[in-house]
Enzyme design. Structure first.
Site, PDB file in Angstrom:
ATOM      1  N   SER A  97       0.809  -1.223   0.000  1.00  0.00           N
ATOM      2  CA  SER A  97       0.000   0.000   0.000  1.00  0.00           C
ATOM      3  C   SER A  97       0.846   1.279   0.000  1.00  0.00           C
ATOM      4  CB  SER A  97      -0.953  -0.046   1.189  1.00  0.00           C
ATOM      5  OG  SER A  97      -1.851   1.016   1.156  1.00  0.00           O
ATOM      6  N   ASP A 235      -1.963   6.341  -3.621  1.00  0.00           N
ATOM      7  CA  ASP A 235      -0.921   5.629  -2.885  1.00  0.00           C
ATOM      8  C   ASP A 235      -0.370   4.508  -3.772  1.00  0.00           C
ATOM      9  OD1 ASP A 235      -3.056   3.843  -2.750  1.00  0.00           O
ATOM     10  OD2 ASP A 235      -2.547   3.153  -0.740  1.00  0.00           O
ATOM     11  N   ASP A 237      -0.805   1.397  -4.218  1.00  0.00           N
ATOM     12  CA  ASP A 237      -1.682   0.404  -4.856  1.00  0.00           C
ATOM     13  C   ASP A 237      -3.016   0.993  -5.299  1.00  0.00           C
ATOM     14  OD1 ASP A 237      -2.403   0.695  -2.135  1.00  0.00           O
ATOM     15  OD2 ASP A 237      -3.493  -1.193  -2.192  1.00  0.00           O
ATOM     16  N   ASP A 239      -5.658   2.345  -3.753  1.00  0.00           N
ATOM     17  CA  ASP A 239      -6.946   2.314  -3.047  1.00  0.00           C
ATOM     18  C   ASP A 239      -7.186   3.609  -2.268  1.00  0.00           C
ATOM     19  OD1 ASP A 239      -5.090   1.750  -1.089  1.00  0.00           O
ATOM     20  OD2 ASP A 239      -6.160   0.034  -0.238  1.00  0.00           O
TER      21      ASP A 239
HETATM   22 MG    MG Z   1      -3.332   1.348  -0.280  1.00  0.00          MG
END
Ligand code: MG
Length: 455
Positions: A97, A235, A237, A239
């Site tokens: 993340s 960020d 990844d 999300d």
């Molecule tokens: Mg994330």
């Protein structure tokens, strides 16, 4: 192996220290043993260790007998959405993340796009401790296929978000998993797109994978200098999303969350919105204005997602930029959130700064008090009881994550740190004076309880 492998966001650790390929293979075997999934999707973010861990994980899944579809580098919400859309039994994302590049992690999703809850995570952990993995007969080991179906996600966003204005958007993927799909989506929505940090690079050389006011200073400056409408950053990844406004100002996470939640409540003529115990009280103030109500959960997007499902909520999010749009899937989705925010600005005929300005800004103070790990949970429990007598006029007590007391002029949250020997205090008040007063009283109480219990 650490005593507790899975946290609320799955397994997370330093590459080749905590998270090795050996562990990844075992996780693959355990996921198959637990889920008995026939079809599993696997994806990763841009981290240097991504392919190494993916190969190891996929090996474990295949050994069990699962058929694996490898999506390559895509954002977490794309993996979650495709798990549901392509009728897979599970989806596994390799990502840490927003953590620094030396970290990686593994997060698992159900067939309905919801991240694995506590019970499933504990079951997998139990299988790993005992190592009672299910291994297929040699004839039945699974097959791995490399597929590219992210166009299905792009089509979903295009179907939902129709923009009339040609927005100038500066897109900053930060060299993470959104590097190609985020600029592509804004272009497909008819925006003028300027992309920065849009090359995939697992060292994250341009900025930290965690978007915040500090790390997005260069983006804010570019938005202002190019006279763009908005800056969006994700960020590692994808999300989470963060925004900067047309004046080069960072959009406060709590205020933009509250403003968007209010927009959803207005459109739905009410409804339930979910956020965590740390979010500002401006979420309630804005949502209740439109006849909606707010439910608060523990910190962690999986808890928000579970509550959204349980209470049939219309929207949910955390003030780190992780917003969940349950009509489409249950994973926080930075890209979709940013497209939906543009739609909201268009519907309301406002610039980002105007959209946020309706949300009042309150004063927040945070303090940490040192407290031994062995007694920190006991201290929080005792402090929680004590707070009720220190603030007898309190309106509401929440115990989902530590103790959170709603007061006349603000609120206070007392939690034990999950990882450090600390008691964390957060106070938000209508004025700085009120905030300081509440914090002052709380600190005296916490220190007294720590002293008593250390004796
Ligand atoms: Mg994330």
């Amino acid at each position: 192996m650490k005593s507790k492998l899975f946290g609320s966001s799955g397994v997370r650790g330093l590459v080749n220290v905590d998270l090795t390929p050996i562990l990844a293979t075992k996780i693959g075997l355990a996921v198959f043993t637990f889920s008995e999934a026939k079809k599993i999707l696997v994806a990763r973010d841009t981290r240097v260790s991504g392919l190494m861990l993916e190969n190891a994980l996929v090996s474990g899944l295949l050994a069990g007998g699962a058929n694996v579809n490898c999506l390559g580098v895509v954002p977490t919400p794309v993996l979650a959405y495709l798990t549901k859309k392509l009728n897979a039994d599970a989806g596994v994302m390799i990502t840490a993340s927003h953590n620094p590049p030396q970290y990686n992690g593994i997060k698992i999703f159900n067939s309905d796009s919801m991240a694995y809850g506590e019970e499933s995570r504990n079951n997998i952990e139990r299988i790993m401790k005992r190592e009672n993995f299910r291994l297929a007969n040699w004839r039945n080991v699974g097959e791995a296929l490399f597929i590219d179906e992210s166009h299905l996600y792009v089509e979903m966003v295009q179907k939902i978000v129709k923009l009339n204005k040609k927005w100038h958007v500066i897109v900053d993927p930060g060299c993470g998993a959104t590097y190609n799909i985020a600029p592509l989506i804004f272009k497909s929505l008819g925006c003028k797109v300027t992309a920065i940090n849009a090359q995939p690079d697992g060292f994250f050389p341009s900025r930290s994978p965690e978007p915040n006011a500090e790390t997005l200073k260069p983006l804010a400056k570019i938005v202002q200098e190019l006279g763009a409408d908005v800056g969006v950053a994700y960020d590692g990844d994808g999300d989470r999303v963060a925004f900067t406004g047309e004046k080069g100002d960072f959009a406060d996470f709590d205020r933009v969350l509250a403003a968007y939640a209010a927009y959803v409540a207005k459109k739905k003529h009410g409804g339930t919105v979910v956020t965590n115990v740390e979010a500002s009280m401006c979420v309630e103030k804005m949502v209740e204005k439109h006849g909606g109500k707010v439910i608060r959960t523990k910190v962690g997007d999986v808890y928000v997602a579970e509550a959204i499902k349980q209470f049939n909520a219309v929207f949910g999010g955390e003030p780190c930029g992780a917003w969940i749009h349950p009509q489409f899937h249950y994973c926080p989705d930075g890209i979709f959130s940013s497209a939906l925010l543009l739609k909201a600005l268009e519907d309301e005929n406002k610039r980002l700064s105007e959209f946020i300005s309706e949300t009042l800004q309150y004063q927040t103070i945070r303090e940490n008090i040192v407290c031994k790990n062995e007694i920190k949970y006991g201290v929080v429990k005792k402090v929680g009881e004590g707070l009720k007598s220190v603030f007898p006029e309190y309106r509401q007590l929440l115990t989902v994550d530590g103790f959170r007391l709603t007061l006349e002029e603000g609120w206070i949250l007392v939690r034990a740190s999950g990882t450090e020997p600390l008691i964390r205090l957060t106070v938000e008040g209508e004025s700085l004076k009120a905030t300081k007063e509440i914090m002052g009283k709380a600190v005296v109480l916490v220190k007294k309880v720590v002293e008593e219990m250390e004796k």
